[in-house]
Design a protein around this motif. Sequence first.
Motif, mmCIF file in Angstrom:
data_model
loop_
_atom_site.group_PDB
_atom_site.id
_atom_site.type_symbol
_atom_site.label_atom_id
_atom_site.label_comp_id
_atom_site.label_asym_id
_atom_site.label_seq_id
_atom_site.Cartn_x
_atom_site.Cartn_y
_atom_site.Cartn_z
ATOM 1 N N PHE A 97 0.831 -1.206 0.000
ATOM 2 C CA PHE A 97 0.000 0.000 0.000
ATOM 3 C C PHE A 97 0.864 1.254 0.000
ATOM 4 C CE2 PHE A 97 -2.080 3.428 2.371
ATOM 5 C CZ PHE A 97 -3.212 3.618 1.609
ATOM 6 N N SER A 98 1.888 1.294 0.852
ATOM 7 C CA SER A 98 2.733 2.486 0.938
ATOM 8 C C SER A 98 3.533 2.700 -0.338
ATOM 9 C CB SER A 98 3.674 2.384 2.141
ATOM 10 O OG SER A 98 4.556 1.282 2.009
ATOM 11 N N ILE A 99 4.035 1.616 -0.934
ATOM 12 C CA ILE A 99 4.833 1.746 -2.155
ATOM 13 C C ILE A 99 3.967 2.231 -3.310
ATOM 14 C CG2 ILE A 99 6.237 0.485 -3.833
ATOM 15 C CD1 ILE A 99 6.971 -1.427 -1.504
ATOM 16 N N ILE A 100 2.770 1.638 -3.454
ATOM 17 C CA ILE A 100 1.850 2.050 -4.518
ATOM 18 C C ILE A 100 1.449 3.513 -4.336
ATOM 19 C CG2 ILE A 100 -0.443 1.706 -5.509
ATOM 20 C CD1 ILE A 100 1.605 -0.426 -6.289
ATOM 21 N N THR A 101 1.149 3.906 -3.102
ATOM 22 C CA THR A 101 0.748 5.287 -2.826
ATOM 23 C C THR A 101 1.863 6.257 -3.173
ATOM 24 O OG1 THR A 101 -0.734 4.543 -1.057
ATOM 25 C CG2 THR A 101 -0.090 6.868 -1.054
ATOM 26 N N LEU A 102 3.095 5.913 -2.796
ATOM 27 C CA LEU A 102 4.250 6.763 -3.122
ATOM 28 C C LEU A 102 4.371 6.955 -4.625
ATOM 29 C CD1 LEU A 102 7.032 8.111 -2.293
ATOM 30 C CD2 LEU A 102 8.026 5.861 -2.763
ATOM 31 N N LEU A 103 4.274 5.871 -5.393
ATOM 32 C CA LEU A 103 4.457 5.942 -6.835
ATOM 33 C C LEU A 103 3.271 6.616 -7.528
ATOM 34 C CD1 LEU A 103 6.028 2.416 -7.510
ATOM 35 C CD2 LEU A 103 7.181 4.588 -7.079
ATOM 36 N N VAL A 104 2.066 6.428 -6.988
ATOM 37 C CA VAL A 104 0.881 7.070 -7.564
ATOM 38 C C VAL A 104 0.961 8.591 -7.404
ATOM 39 C CG1 VAL A 104 -1.596 7.438 -7.180
ATOM 40 C CG2 VAL A 104 -0.699 5.119 -7.421
ATOM 41 N N LEU A 105 1.427 9.050 -6.254
ATOM 42 C CA LEU A 105 1.492 10.490 -5.992
ATOM 43 C C LEU A 105 2.698 11.155 -6.659
ATOM 44 C CD1 LEU A 105 0.467 10.608 -2.213
ATOM 45 C CD2 LEU A 105 -0.931 11.134 -4.207
ATOM 46 N N TYR A 106 3.684 10.361 -7.060
ATOM 47 C CA TYR A 106 4.872 10.913 -7.719
ATOM 48 C C TYR A 106 4.474 11.580 -9.036
ATOM 49 C CZ TYR A 106 9.377 11.011 -10.161
ATOM 50 O OH TYR A 106 10.483 11.406 -10.862
ATOM 51 N N ASN A 107 4.937 12.793 -9.240
ATOM 52 C CA ASN A 107 4.602 13.615 -10.409
ATOM 53 C C ASN A 107 3.110 13.930 -10.499
ATOM 54 O OD1 ASN A 107 7.039 14.311 -11.554
ATOM 55 N ND2 ASN A 107 7.177 12.452 -12.789
ATOM 56 N N ARG A 108 2.395 13.715 -9.387
ATOM 57 C CA ARG A 108 0.981 14.070 -9.350
ATOM 58 C C ARG A 108 0.726 15.058 -8.217
ATOM 59 N NH1 ARG A 108 -0.885 9.575 -10.530
ATOM 60 N NH2 ARG A 108 -1.980 9.985 -12.499
ATOM 61 N N LEU A 109 1.282 14.764 -7.046
ATOM 62 C CA LEU A 109 1.194 15.685 -5.912
ATOM 63 C C LEU A 109 2.315 16.710 -6.023
ATOM 64 C CD1 LEU A 109 -0.010 16.512 -3.143
ATOM 65 C CD2 LEU A 109 1.603 14.888 -2.098
ATOM 66 N N LYS A 110 1.965 17.970 -6.130
ATOM 67 C CA LYS A 110 2.951 19.035 -6.281
ATOM 68 C C LYS A 110 3.172 19.733 -4.939
ATOM 69 C CE LYS A 110 3.285 18.276 -10.700
ATOM 70 N NZ LYS A 110 4.490 17.637 -11.264
ATOM 71 N N VAL A 111 4.406 19.737 -4.492
ATOM 72 C CA VAL A 111 4.785 20.462 -3.277
ATOM 73 C C VAL A 111 5.580 21.680 -3.735
ATOM 74 C CG1 VAL A 111 5.987 20.353 -1.069
ATOM 75 C CG2 VAL A 111 4.865 18.298 -1.982
ATOM 76 N N LYS A 112 5.009 22.861 -3.568
ATOM 77 C CA LYS A 112 5.580 24.062 -4.166
ATOM 78 C C LYS A 112 6.480 24.852 -3.226
ATOM 79 C CE LYS A 112 1.709 24.603 -7.393
ATOM 80 N NZ LYS A 112 0.621 25.499 -7.885
ATOM 81 N N LYS A 113 6.268 24.702 -1.915
ATOM 82 C CA LYS A 113 7.064 25.478 -0.962
ATOM 83 C C LYS A 113 7.718 24.556 0.057
ATOM 84 C CE LYS A 113 4.259 29.712 -1.209
ATOM 85 N NZ LYS A 113 3.458 30.696 -0.422
ATOM 86 N N GLU A 114 8.906 24.952 0.476
ATOM 87 C CA GLU A 114 9.578 24.203 1.538
ATOM 88 C C GLU A 114 8.831 24.403 2.842
ATOM 89 O OE1 GLU A 114 13.679 25.136 1.795
ATOM 90 O OE2 GLU A 114 14.169 24.354 -0.204
ATOM 91 N N ASN A 115 8.829 23.356 3.658
ATOM 92 C CA ASN A 115 8.136 23.409 4.935
ATOM 93 C C ASN A 115 8.852 22.516 5.937
ATOM 94 O OD1 ASN A 115 7.098 20.645 4.451
ATOM 95 N ND2 ASN A 115 5.782 21.665 2.927
#
Length: 362
Positions: free
Chosen positions: A266-284
């Motif tokens: 589940f964690s590996i699939i979630t990581l790969l699914v969100l890659y290049n899909r979830l955009k993190v624009k600012k450092e936090n």
Amino acid sequence: MNRDLYIDFAKGLATLSIIFIHTAFWSGQFYIPAEIRVFSLVFDVAVFYALSGITSGSNIEKTFYRLLKLQITYMIFVTLLFFLDYFFKVFGLTFFSLEWLQNFYSTFGSKYSTTAISTTPQWQNLGNWYLHQYTNADTFPVVMGSFWYLKVYFILTVFGVLILKFFPKHINWFIGICIALTLLFNLFPEYYPTGQVGYVAFYLAIFLIGNRIRGKKIQGRFIPVLYILVAGALLWMFWFYGPDIFYKINKNKFPPKIPYIIWTLFSIITLLVLYNRLKVKKENFITYIGQNAIFFYFAQGISSSLVYFLAVPLKENMHWWILMILIYFINIILAFIISAGLKKADNTGWKILEFLRRKTAS
């Protein structure tokens, strides 16, 4: 080239997950229910290996230089750890007694035993640590208990970069070989090798899969299929092994066997699914942890050892979930402070090495 903050964000979340795992499985053994400890393993070290694959390339010189820097940083850290452990023992024996130290170390639980309480430095331990033989650091037992990851990381990164460099058109074949070996070791446990082979076979597959998706994005129509397959694998696991397998996930982690492998999907699939899909624009705060993940990984071993001395006295006076949240946040705060100190110590160590280099070169 702009830094991909999603990678830092994912590393930061994975590091926070590791801190929670070590909060739950070490000091948490005294008060956190087994169900919560098992659920903490959903986001585990496999995520780090996938992220390593995403960020790795075929440049052997660059990869080996990065590993050399990591080895030196690791050696600086364990040297500092060695002397902290030694001077604490000297302090205890000088101002208190052997019985006081033994009582102090008994806080870590009956399954933990000290290796040597003496005013004589155990130099062989430091040598073993340099060579990645993780004998216990009595004062900070969680540190060496979590370092198995580092040895496997060194090994699979070397194998990984060699595959990426010399067999770029056959990466899928190597993924298949690693998966086949993992299945072989599980189907015929009598052949399951000791040492690092079982670890590397599985985690190298994760590393290479991560590399294959580098710069790409999983198409939306495949996402439901992937999660359905994960759900199907989980249902099969409980049907085949029985419901009690839930409580044995951690026992199937060292080395990774089929129940634990299914648990991490589940964690590996979630990581790969969100890659290049979830955009993190600012450092936090989380990306900061990700950018300094190695220092937080070192620091959490120390902090997860220190929180024993809060968790054990308080476990009888607080409801377990309140204490768990409290200890977890204290662990994060301690890891943050310690990591900052370790980063400064690392900079000082590198300056000393550079000074020695200049002196010996002249």
